[in-house]
Design a protein around this motif. Structure first.
Motif, short mmCIF file in Angstrom:
data_model
loop_
_atom_site.label_atom_id
_atom_site.label_comp_id
_atom_site.label_asym_id
_atom_site.label_seq_id
_atom_site.Cartn_x
_atom_site.Cartn_y
_atom_site.Cartn_z
N THR A 266 -35.98 -39.71 -32.39
CA THR A 266 -35.99 -40.00 -30.97
C THR A 266 -36.11 -38.69 -30.21
OG1 THR A 266 -34.64 -41.97 -31.24
CG2 THR A 266 -34.73 -41.03 -29.03
N ILE A 267 -37.13 -38.60 -29.37
CA ILE A 267 -37.31 -37.42 -28.55
C ILE A 267 -36.94 -37.75 -27.11
CG2 ILE A 267 -39.07 -36.38 -30.03
CD1 ILE A 267 -41.15 -37.36 -27.89
N VAL A 268 -36.61 -36.72 -26.35
CA VAL A 268 -36.29 -36.88 -24.94
C VAL A 268 -37.29 -36.07 -24.14
CG1 VAL A 268 -34.53 -36.55 -23.16
CG2 VAL A 268 -33.84 -37.13 -25.50
N ILE A 269 -37.93 -36.72 -23.21
CA ILE A 269 -38.82 -36.02 -22.28
C ILE A 269 -38.10 -36.04 -20.94
CG2 ILE A 269 -41.06 -36.04 -21.13
CD1 ILE A 269 -42.25 -37.26 -23.64
N GLN A 270 -37.57 -34.85 -20.58
CA GLN A 270 -36.79 -34.78 -19.35
C GLN A 270 -36.90 -33.41 -18.71
OE1 GLN A 270 -32.60 -35.70 -19.77
NE2 GLN A 270 -32.38 -36.13 -17.60
#
Length: 157
Positions: A63-67
């Motif tokens: 799971t990646i986070v784009i923030q």
């Protein structure tokens, strides 16, 4: 020979098109407001590209986070490329849309989940959301929101 309309496949295609459009908008204009994304994908997908050490650490899914920090977001019809920061090490990723399992924007309680019915994944898929490893880019350690995840299999017979 009986033909039928493959509603499940059509919905998956439409939902992936929605993700593509959202990511294209973000690539062009940046993330608006408090929006951010948790994207879980299958690291075993033959077209997924990630560093060997990441594939070893996340052998099934990630799971990646784009923030806060992301770079080089490029979107095509097949998937998207993005560079994320893992422990002060920028790493490029290529994620095919076919590899995406979940897409969640907790800021607006929106989520999509793509069910997979491979023979070796029968009961394990039910726990994917809870057991997914999270690889967060630096400064993107916000907890998962309580977004509602839409599963089309609820309406399938």
């Amino acid at each position: 020979m009986t033909r039928s309309i493959e509603y499940g496949q059509l919905m998956h295609k439409a939902m992936r098109g929605l993700i593509q459009q959202v990511l294209e908008d973000v690539a062009r204009d940046g993330l608006p407001g408090e929006h951010h994304f948790f994207i879980t994908f299958d690291t075993r997908h033959p077209d997924a590209e990630l560093a060997d050490w990441l594939r070893e650490r996340y052998p099934e899914e990630m799971t990646i986070v784009i923030q806060h920090w992301f770079d080089n977001l490029e979107v095509s019809d097949a998937g998207f490329a993005v560079t994320l920061n893992f422990g002060n090490t920028p790493e490029p990723l290529w994620i095919p849309f076919d590899a995406v399992r979940t897409f969640v924007d907790p800021s607006v309680e929106f989520g999509l989940r793509f069910e997979s019915h491979l023979p070796d994944e029968d009961e394990e898929d039910d726990d994917d959301e809870e057991s997914a490893d999270t690889a967060a880019a630096e400064n993107d350690t916000a907890p998962r929101g309580e977004a509602e995840v839409v599963s089309l299999d609820t309406w399938r017979k």
